[in-house]
Enzyme design. Sequence first.
Site, PDB file in Angstrom:
ATOM      1  N   ASP A  53      75.394  46.292  19.378  1.00 29.25           N
ATOM      2  CA  ASP A  53      74.969  46.613  18.009  1.00 29.25           C
ATOM      3  C   ASP A  53      75.395  45.552  17.007  1.00 29.25           C
ATOM      4  O   ASP A  53      75.654  45.840  15.841  1.00 29.25           O
ATOM      5  CB  ASP A  53      75.525  47.970  17.541  1.00 29.25           C
ATOM      6  CG  ASP A  53      75.158  49.076  18.495  1.00 29.25           C
ATOM      7  OD1 ASP A  53      73.981  49.128  18.886  1.00 29.25           O
ATOM      8  OD2 ASP A  53      76.038  49.857  18.869  1.00 29.25           O
ATOM      9  N   LYS A  62      71.609  42.087  16.999  1.00 34.74           N
ATOM     10  CA  LYS A  62      70.833  41.134  17.804  1.00 34.74           C
ATOM     11  C   LYS A  62      69.339  41.275  17.557  1.00 34.74           C
ATOM     12  O   LYS A  62      68.607  40.303  17.610  1.00 34.74           O
ATOM     13  CB  LYS A  62      71.121  41.347  19.296  1.00 34.74           C
ATOM     14  CG  LYS A  62      72.538  40.999  19.676  1.00 34.74           C
ATOM     15  CD  LYS A  62      72.791  41.254  21.150  1.00 34.74           C
ATOM     16  CE  LYS A  62      72.623  42.704  21.544  1.00 34.74           C
ATOM     17  NZ  LYS A  62      73.584  43.619  20.907  1.00 34.74           N
ATOM     18  N   HIS A  98      67.397  48.001  19.377  1.00 33.34           N
ATOM     19  CA  HIS A  98      67.423  46.820  18.522  1.00 33.34           C
ATOM     20  C   HIS A  98      66.593  47.080  17.265  1.00 33.34           C
ATOM     21  O   HIS A  98      65.407  47.360  17.358  1.00 33.34           O
ATOM     22  CB  HIS A  98      66.875  45.594  19.268  1.00 33.34           C
ATOM     23  CG  HIS A  98      67.791  45.139  20.376  1.00 33.34           C
ATOM     24  ND1 HIS A  98      67.465  44.158  21.263  1.00 33.34           N
ATOM     25  CD2 HIS A  98      69.036  45.546  20.710  1.00 33.34           C
ATOM     26  CE1 HIS A  98      68.470  43.975  22.105  1.00 33.34           C
ATOM     27  NE2 HIS A  98      69.426  44.810  21.790  1.00 33.34           N
TER      28      HIS A  98
HETATM   29  P1  GDP Z   1      71.459  45.407  17.864  1.00 33.68           P
HETATM   30  O1  GDP Z   1      71.369  46.467  18.911  1.00 33.68           O
HETATM   31  O2  GDP Z   1      72.486  44.351  18.203  1.00 33.68           O
HETATM   32  O3  GDP Z   1      70.138  44.819  17.488  1.00 33.68           O
HETATM   33  O4  GDP Z   1      72.022  46.098  16.554  1.00 33.68           O
HETATM   34  P2  GDP Z   1      71.334  47.324  15.798  1.00 33.68           P
HETATM   35  O5  GDP Z   1      69.963  46.949  15.473  1.00 33.68           O
HETATM   36  O6  GDP Z   1      71.566  48.554  16.533  1.00 33.68           O
HETATM   37  O7  GDP Z   1      72.261  47.423  14.499  1.00 33.68           O
HETATM   38  C1  GDP Z   1      72.269  46.501  13.543  1.00 33.68           C
HETATM   39  C2  GDP Z   1      71.882  47.148  12.212  1.00 33.68           C
HETATM   40  O8  GDP Z   1      72.221  46.264  11.170  1.00 33.68           O
HETATM   41  C3  GDP Z   1      70.410  47.396  12.036  1.00 33.68           C
HETATM   42  O9  GDP Z   1      70.241  48.522  11.220  1.00 33.68           O
HETATM   43  C4  GDP Z   1      69.917  46.136  11.291  1.00 33.68           C
HETATM   44  O10 GDP Z   1      68.764  46.338  10.501  1.00 33.68           O
HETATM   45  C5  GDP Z   1      71.079  45.846  10.430  1.00 33.68           C
HETATM   46  N1  GDP Z   1      71.323  44.429  10.125  1.00 33.68           N
HETATM   47  C6  GDP Z   1      71.242  43.370  10.961  1.00 33.68           C
HETATM   48  N2  GDP Z   1      71.657  42.248  10.337  1.00 33.68           N
HETATM   49  C7  GDP Z   1      72.026  42.616   9.070  1.00 33.68           C
HETATM   50  C8  GDP Z   1      72.592  41.913   7.968  1.00 33.68           C
HETATM   51  O11 GDP Z   1      72.868  40.718   8.002  1.00 33.68           O
HETATM   52  N3  GDP Z   1      72.872  42.667   6.843  1.00 33.68           N
HETATM   53  C9  GDP Z   1      72.607  43.996   6.768  1.00 33.68           C
HETATM   54  N4  GDP Z   1      72.898  44.624   5.632  1.00 33.68           N
HETATM   55  N5  GDP Z   1      72.083  44.684   7.791  1.00 33.68           N
HETATM   56  C10 GDP Z   1      71.808  44.004   8.928  1.00 33.68           C
END
Ligand code: GDP
Length: 426
Positions: free
Chosen positions: A8, A11, A36
């Site tokens: 999380d 990515k 994601h």
């Molecule tokens: P993943 O599984 O690694 O892709 O992570 P997730 O998607 O589950 O969680 C990441 C969350 O953070 C999601 O809701 C994204 O939209 C959000 N997100 C990702 N990068 C950023 C950022 O730089 N700033 C903010 N505020 N939110 C972000």
Amino acid sequence: MVGAQWGDEGKGKITDYLAQQADVVIRYQGGSNAGHTVVNEHGTFKLHLVPSGIFNPSALCVVGPGTVVDLPALVEELEMLASRGIGTANLRVSDRAHLVLPYHIALDRLDERERGRRRLGTTGRGVGPAYADKVARHGIQLYEVRDERRFRTRVAHELLVKNAILERFGDAPLDPREVADAVLAAAARLGDRIVDTLPIVERAVAQDARILLEGQLGAMRDLDWGIYPYVTSSNPLAGGAAVGAGIPARHITRVIGVVKAYSTAVGEGPFPTELTGREADELRERANEYGATTGRPRRVGWFDAVASRHAHRLNAFTELAVTKLDMLGRYERIPFCVAYEIDGRRTTDMPPTSVLERATPCYEELAGWASDITGVTGRAGLPRQADAYLRRIEEVVGAPVSIVGIGPERTATLLSRPRGAARPPG
Ligand code: GDP
């Protein structure tokens, strides 16, 4: 692109960003337990198995042989994308990938229930049992659906033992015909998108195409190097990408480690910098830390440089992408874990799981920037303290930061010229 924490890390956003310039995007491990989150001009999407490159119409998206595939769930995901105007004709699914079958889902839930207090906190999508069957040589590969009669026999045979287990623990047995019907119907929907992906990848390498390998979860959940048994059933590390995508290891030229500016974890297991109480609730609410697949509240904590350095030692990151830096804008001072104290001794090495459970984090206090950084257009535009925070990550983890996320949207991304080469890990 590999997670350098507990998963999380954001990515989804980083792959969506990088996929804009990619010719091929490959998911190399895991199953539809991933969540994601991608926010772009088409809206907000939670992708489970489909590579985040699906939003680039000129990129070929590959679900690689190292994944496990729940075909009906994949079809559902493709229908969701189609209903929102996203074409999926460019998707290819490896015929060597293993199937997640309904009995894997039933066994996943049974296993979690029977573990009781020692449950793993899985997403209940059958991923662990599907990999267990693969390793135990009971798995069924996607190509096997092409011979319907043989496939039905295989399913019925597997169910002899699986149903006995389900019934022994008071769960309903599954009907072999229903199981096979559902999978065959989904396979028919995918049609000729189920292929041998090796020639595709081989051709892309020969043509010097830009290939993005999209990891799921993070190093701390790696089957071999994470907090076993609170891990995923495959290898998210860059080494796993070579095998799981079917790309010779020496063709991988960049390894991007994704870290959140703080830490989060879903599921069980040790998490030394975890916050509790009001401090945790505040960060969780502000940063919207709820699981993309399950909606579960995520555990939150401060940045753990021991964990991300562990990830660097195993991946040799050429660069780091730091996400959610904007979420730390409220703090005057930010604790930053640089070592652990275990049984009275300080260490920067990652110990095995039950020892890690006894670790207490050693913090430095870094200056916060106590301001809103959304809308900043380059790393140079960041407040001095925010830049210093990134520099501390670079120093302690050992790799330069090349991408900085300051918002969920694709556009809220800063590029930062890496400062010097990554230090050899270790
Ligand atoms: P993943 O599984 O690694 O892709 O992570 P997730 O998607 O589950 O969680 C990441 C969350 O953070 C999601 O809701 C994204 O939209 C959000 N997100 C990702 N990068 C950023 C950022 O730089 N700033 C903010 N505020 N939110 C972000």
